[in-house]
Design an enzyme around this catalytic site. Structure first.
Site, PDB file in Angstrom:
ATOM      1  N   HIS A  80     -65.138  79.950  -7.899  1.00  0.00           N
ATOM      2  CA  HIS A  80     -63.893  80.729  -7.917  1.00  0.00           C
ATOM      3  C   HIS A  80     -64.119  82.191  -8.292  1.00  0.00           C
ATOM      4  O   HIS A  80     -63.259  83.035  -8.043  1.00  0.00           O
ATOM      5  CB  HIS A  80     -62.814  80.063  -8.787  1.00  0.00           C
ATOM      6  CG  HIS A  80     -62.973  80.188 -10.262  1.00  0.00           C
ATOM      7  ND1 HIS A  80     -63.345  79.151 -11.072  1.00  0.00           N
ATOM      8  CD2 HIS A  80     -62.785  81.247 -11.086  1.00  0.00           C
ATOM      9  CE1 HIS A  80     -63.381  79.550 -12.330  1.00  0.00           C
ATOM     10  NE2 HIS A  80     -63.047  80.813 -12.367  1.00  0.00           N
ATOM     11  N   ASP A 111     -66.752  73.802  -7.740  1.00  0.00           N
ATOM     12  CA  ASP A 111     -66.566  75.129  -8.328  1.00  0.00           C
ATOM     13  C   ASP A 111     -67.874  75.772  -8.790  1.00  0.00           C
ATOM     14  O   ASP A 111     -67.943  76.361  -9.866  1.00  0.00           O
ATOM     15  CB  ASP A 111     -65.537  75.062  -9.474  1.00  0.00           C
ATOM     16  CG  ASP A 111     -64.929  76.438  -9.763  1.00  0.00           C
ATOM     17  OD1 ASP A 111     -65.333  77.419  -9.114  1.00  0.00           O
ATOM     18  OD2 ASP A 111     -64.062  76.523 -10.646  1.00  0.00           O
ATOM     19  N   SER A 191     -65.736  82.626 -16.991  1.00  0.00           N
ATOM     20  CA  SER A 191     -66.029  81.799 -15.827  1.00  0.00           C
ATOM     21  C   SER A 191     -67.418  82.074 -15.276  1.00  0.00           C
ATOM     22  O   SER A 191     -67.758  83.218 -14.989  1.00  0.00           O
ATOM     23  CB  SER A 191     -65.016  82.059 -14.722  1.00  0.00           C
ATOM     24  OG  SER A 191     -63.820  81.425 -15.024  1.00  0.00           O
TER      25      SER A 191
END
Lengths: 502, 499
Positions: A80, A111, A191
């Site tokens: 992402h 992901d 992230s």
């Protein structure tokens, strides 16, 4: 299913009080990790597609995430972080230079993404972070590294492993894998950053729950290893699926009706996905007794590495091309067989898509688009509108209620670009197309051929949701389209199968 | 609508007085007040007890609803239906009096939203004075609105009919007025005749929706000729036919440029289902030409929708003569008209809030899908509930072509030993019971009769039946009824009685 907040990459910037900027050098547990050699900050420019006006994209916006260097001059991060990225730059900790990067492999379902930097000078002095040998246990201390909001330089947060469980991966919106919940602070920007246990990577920070406290999720080692093994052959394939829905067999009356012995556990197959591996091999009413010789309990769990986990977790660890051994009970008879796990393509998997240019086709100012997860997500709460609610239903029940047999794709009238040729056609908005000019519409690519065959200069469009039909005058619609494209600033009449129309 | 169901707060009284004064200054005063309003307008006070839509054996707490009513021919009292819905006691209060007199409900029609009452006491009845119905009504008519205030006295307001609306149920007027109207059933007069009863009042627009005297008169006649026949319906789903391309496709312009409406669908089991089909163009209904929006020129009420020709001018059992265009050919068809009850719909609304039929044996709550069940889940029900059920509610005619079909659902499971493993199931569609295909709850009860109880249930999308232990069932049912305090594990409506 719990609702998880979408990516932790793009949320609003606010200083969080529990934010931690630790005295890094004095940290004993991390003595062996050289941040400058291993941790990177990723700068991206994201541009999402506009599914309502699919001939154009939304405004580009910047984002940033974290990543770390792994073997073979590569970096691991979240999918992402780099999805729909138009431009990616990478910066090493402690080095002001930014290097342009490219995506080598991307797995939206898990992901994860692997990047590289073409400039070889980037890798001078870097040191890949080693992957851990096994998952840490509950209460083992872990640290998360990355570049969350609140500052520019690297951040370290510390916590313990709080839970290991199956969780929805919100990036794709449909895939659930094992996830490691930690109480180390994980915030927007974290992230893609590593979660370390004893100086080895055991997770990649990736998502959180809005409103929850001390609760962050990391993609755990088995999922990382699955991804890295998958791409060894030069492409990412993803996770094989059995494609089964099952009911547990705890009910004694149900057990008797299935002729299950006292000593057997098992789950009974209630539905088989028409596009996945079990179709044609298993039947509704079969009881799954064991998987790869692990007996399945009556609640669907197996004991694996000393832990009780759902039987699906065994499939999780497989790659395409491998097989799974199943023991089933069918009509009172026990059978053993091996089921090869092949790559299947399910056109009705309503999964968020990225890096894909949306298809559309315009006739008479009517914009036809395929129904997909991105369209649904952009529609959001408006799906509660009675004129649109059926699309929400289809997205969940298309295969269960058998709509897939007539169509390979649901094609809907998504937009009306107002013009005198379509003045009275708004009532057909959001309905799905059944046939045009007598030709059944099974997918978007059927549209050009169907619109090429008007009769008596009339296009007659029929829908699945109403007995009423939409009629367009063919020559007038064609002439109108030139005017509509000019007025509404549309570069081409269609984008289908990778080809843009004039 | 709700604002009529609660007692008006005190402050509103003064507000209403100010408005009233304002009205008399601005609008011309209307003469010819009904001479004996005191004897012909009453307050209707009903105590009602609704059912719990999710757990149909439960009642909600009783509540009191109030409306106004008018004494009509035969000293009967006309008011609106939703005030006496699920009533346990109906009382009337006369003007300038605190005395409440018990009244009985002769007939109530929820489609029309009209109810006819009669005072129980003959003496009290004799003191009432009837008001005649107005025969006609048109746009721009001046009307008088009389409302009874807290003290039992009347406030008078002037109004003007700004729209005549033909709904499938009846003829309505939209009346613009400066009088603030708190109670439904407030009477509207033209001269000394009753023009209609207020159904609701929009404070922002200062307008009332009024059920016309023509519809009320028809209702009263039907109510006094039992069995009650109700309003006639054709069972037609139609649309205006404006699109020139569509008119070309259907050949509709041959019959005139601005004529005809389009049949989109018909209701299964209705009169239209046998006589009309999608893509028919209706040109004439009972001899009146319809324009492309579905309007015609009514001799009494002016330009209104042709639905008035069905509900307003016809009775159930009669036939309408219809001229249609089908595949470019002009045909005449007879459309039998009948009363279409809400509960005949595949997914009934159950606006009446009638007790839902259910089966709760083995802790599995089986019932039919209804609108009131869905609404009972609160404001966000569309997004919160199973999208399949919501879809069936929004698109009911798409699923079944047979009359009498309903959607039987397993609403939820009351956890017990006997239904272990099934506790999580909710809002699933039941396709068969004990192996017998199910199209409504009556078939479920019949299957239970034939098989001696509930043994297995098939759900849509499940390849495996839910099985229940029939030997354990009697004990489980006793346990479930006691634990969850369910007085009866079954409720089946008495089908011999229409009411």
């Amino acid at each position: 299913m719990k609702k998880l907040s979408k990516s932790i990459l793009h949320s609003a910037f606010s200083i969080l009080p529990f934010f931690l900027l630790g005295p890094l050098a004095s940290d004993k547990a991390l003595a062996a990790v050289d941040f400058q050699a291993s941790i990177v900050k990723i700068y991206v420019t994201i541009q999402r597609e506009d599914y309502k006006m699919p001939w154009q994209a939304e405004a580009p916006h910047p984002g940033n995430g974290s990543g770390f260097i792994i073997q073979k001059r590569r970096m691991l991060t979240n999918a992402h972080v780099v999805s729909d990225a138009r431009f990616i730059e990478i910066q090493r900790e402690g080095d002001p230079r930014r290097y342009q990067a490219q995506v080598l492999f991307i797995g939206h379902d898990c992901d994860l993404a692997v990047l590289t930097v073409p400039d070889p000078s980037f890798f001078e002095g870097t040191k890949p972070l080693p992957l851990g040998a096994s998952l840490p246990k509950l209460n083992d201390e872990v640290v998360a590294l990355g570049y969350p909001i609140g500052g520019e330089r690297i951040s370290l947060t510390r916590g313990v492993v709080s839970r290991l469980d199956y969780t929805l991966y919100t990036h794709s919106g449909v895939d659930a894998h094992l996830a490691m919940q930690v109480d180390a602070a994980i915030n927007p920007g974290n992230s893609g950053g590593p979660v370390l246990y004893q100086n080895t990577v055991v997770g990649v920070a990736f998502q959180g729950i809005a409103g929850a406290q001390s609760l962050g999720y990391a993609i755990p080692l088995p999922v990382i290893q699955h991804f890295l093994k998958d791409i060894e052959d030069g492409s990412y394939d993803g996770y094989p699926e059995l494609g089964l829905t099952t009911l547990d067999t705890r009910n004694p009356a149900l057990r008797r009706s299935l002729s299950l012995a006292e000593t057997d556990g098992g789950v009974v197959v209630t539905r088989i996905d028409p596009f996945e591996n079990a179709i044609g091999k298993l039947a509704e009413g079969d009881v799954l007794l064991a998987i790869d010789d692990f007996p399945i309990a009556d609640d669907g769990t197996i004991v694996f590495n000393g832990q009780t986990v759902e039987f699906n977790e065994l499939i999780e660890r497989k790659q395409y091309g491998e097989s799974v051994r199943l023991k089933i009970l069918r009509h009172g008879e026990k059978k053993n067989f091996s089921l090869p796990l092949l790559k299947c393509s399910d056109p009705y998997l309503y999964r968020h898509e990225y890096n894909i240019r949306p298809e559309y086709f315009i006739c008479g100012g009517l914009v036809f688009t395929p129904l997909n997860m991105n369209w649904l997500a952009q529609t959001g709460k408006e799906l509660a509108d009675p004129a649109r609610q059926h699309l929400l239903y289809y997205s969940q029940y298309v295969k269960i209620d058998g709509f897939h047999t007539n169509q390979n794709q649901l094609v809907l009238l998504g937009e009306r670009l107002a013009h005198r040729v379509n003045t009275y056609d708004s009532k057909f908005l959001y309905k799905t197309v059944a046939e045009i000019n007598g030709l059944p519409i099974r997918q978007m690519s059927d549209l050009p051929r169907a619109f090429a065959a008007p009769s008596n200069n009339l296009h007659v469009i029929r829908f699945n949701e109403t007995a009423d039909c939409l009629v367009l005058e063919a020559r007038e619609a064609q002439a109108a389209d030139r005017e509509i494209r000019r007025k509404y600033n549309i570069p081409g009449a269609y984008y289908l199968s990778g080809e843009a129309g004039p | 609508m709700k604002r009529f169901l609660i007692t008006r707060p005190f402050g509103a009284y003064h507000y209403a007085v100010i408005l009233f004064l304002f009205t008399t200054l601005v609008l011309p005063a209307v003469e010819n007040l009904p001479p004996e309003a005191d004897a012909s307008i009453v307050e209707v006070i009903a105590t009602c007890q609704d059912f719990d839509a999710q757990l149909p054996w439960r009642n909600k707490r009783p509540l009191v609803r109030a409306s106004l009513g008018v004494v009509v021919e035969g000293r009967q009292i006309m008011t609106i239906e939703n005030v006496v819905r699920n009533q346990t006691l109906v009382e009337i209060r006369r003007a300038k009096s605190g005395v409440k007199l018990e009244a009985g409900v002769l007939e109530a029609d929820e489609q029309l939203n009209a109810a006819l009452l009669e005072p129980a006491d003959e003496n009290a009845r004799r003191q009432l004075k009837s008001v005649p119905f107005a025969e006609k009504g048109k746009r721009d008519d001046l009307v008088t609105i009389l409302k009874m205030d807290e003290s039992g006295q009347f406030q008078r307001g002037a109004g003007r009919v700004v729209e005549t609306i033909s709904s499938p149920q009846g003829l309505l007027f939209k009346v613009l007025t400066d009088l603030s109207v708190e109670k439904a059933g407030t009477p509207v007069f033209t001269g000394d005749k009753l023009a209609g009863l207020v159904l609701n009042y929009d404070k922002g627009a200062q307008s009332c929706l009024v059920l016309s005297a023509a519809s009320l008169k028809k209702f009263q006649a039907a109510a006094n000729a039992p069995p009650y026949a109700g309003s006639a319906a054709a069972g037609l789903i139609w649309e205006p036919l404006l699109d020139p391309a569509k008119r070309k496709y259907l050949g509709a312009d041959a019959a005139g440029r601005n004529a005809g409406v389009l049949v989109v669908n018909t209701v299964p089991g209705s009169g239209a289902a046998g006589a009309l089909q999608p893509e028919d163009v209706i040109l004439e209904w009972d001899g009146y030409q319809l324009d492309e929006l579905g309007f015609y020129a009514d001799p009494d009420f002016g330009r209104i929708l042709f639905s008035y020709l069905i509900a307003g001018r016809r009775r159930p059992g009669e036939k309408a003569a219809v001229t249609i265009l089908r595949q470019h050919e002009k045909l005449t068809r007879e459309v039998p008209l009948k009363r279409l009850m809400d509960r005949e719909r595949i997914v009934p609304e159950n606006t009446l809030g009638a007790q839902a039929e259910y089966l709760a044996e083995g802790g599995l709550i089986l019932r039919e899908l209804t609108g009131d069940y869905l609404f009972s889940f609160g404001g966000d029900w569309v997004m919160q509930l199973n999208p399949r059920l919501v879809y069936y509610y929004f698109n009911p005619w798409e699923f079944s072509r047979k009359a009498g079909e309903h959607i039987v659902i397993l609403a939820r499971v009351l956890p017990d030993q006997i239904n272990i493993g099934y506790h999580e199931l909710r809002d699933e569609i039941v396709t068969a019971v004990n192996g017998r295909p199910i199209h409504n709850l009556a078939e479920v009860f019949a299957a239970l009769e034939q098989d001696g109880g509930l043994k297995r249930i098939s759900l849509k999308g499940y390849g495996v039946d839910l099985v229940l232990d029939e030997n354990e069932m009697p004990a489980a049912n006793r346990r479930i009824a006691a634990n969850y305090r369910i007085p009866s594990l079954r409720y089946q409506r008495d089908r011999s009685n229409k009411k």
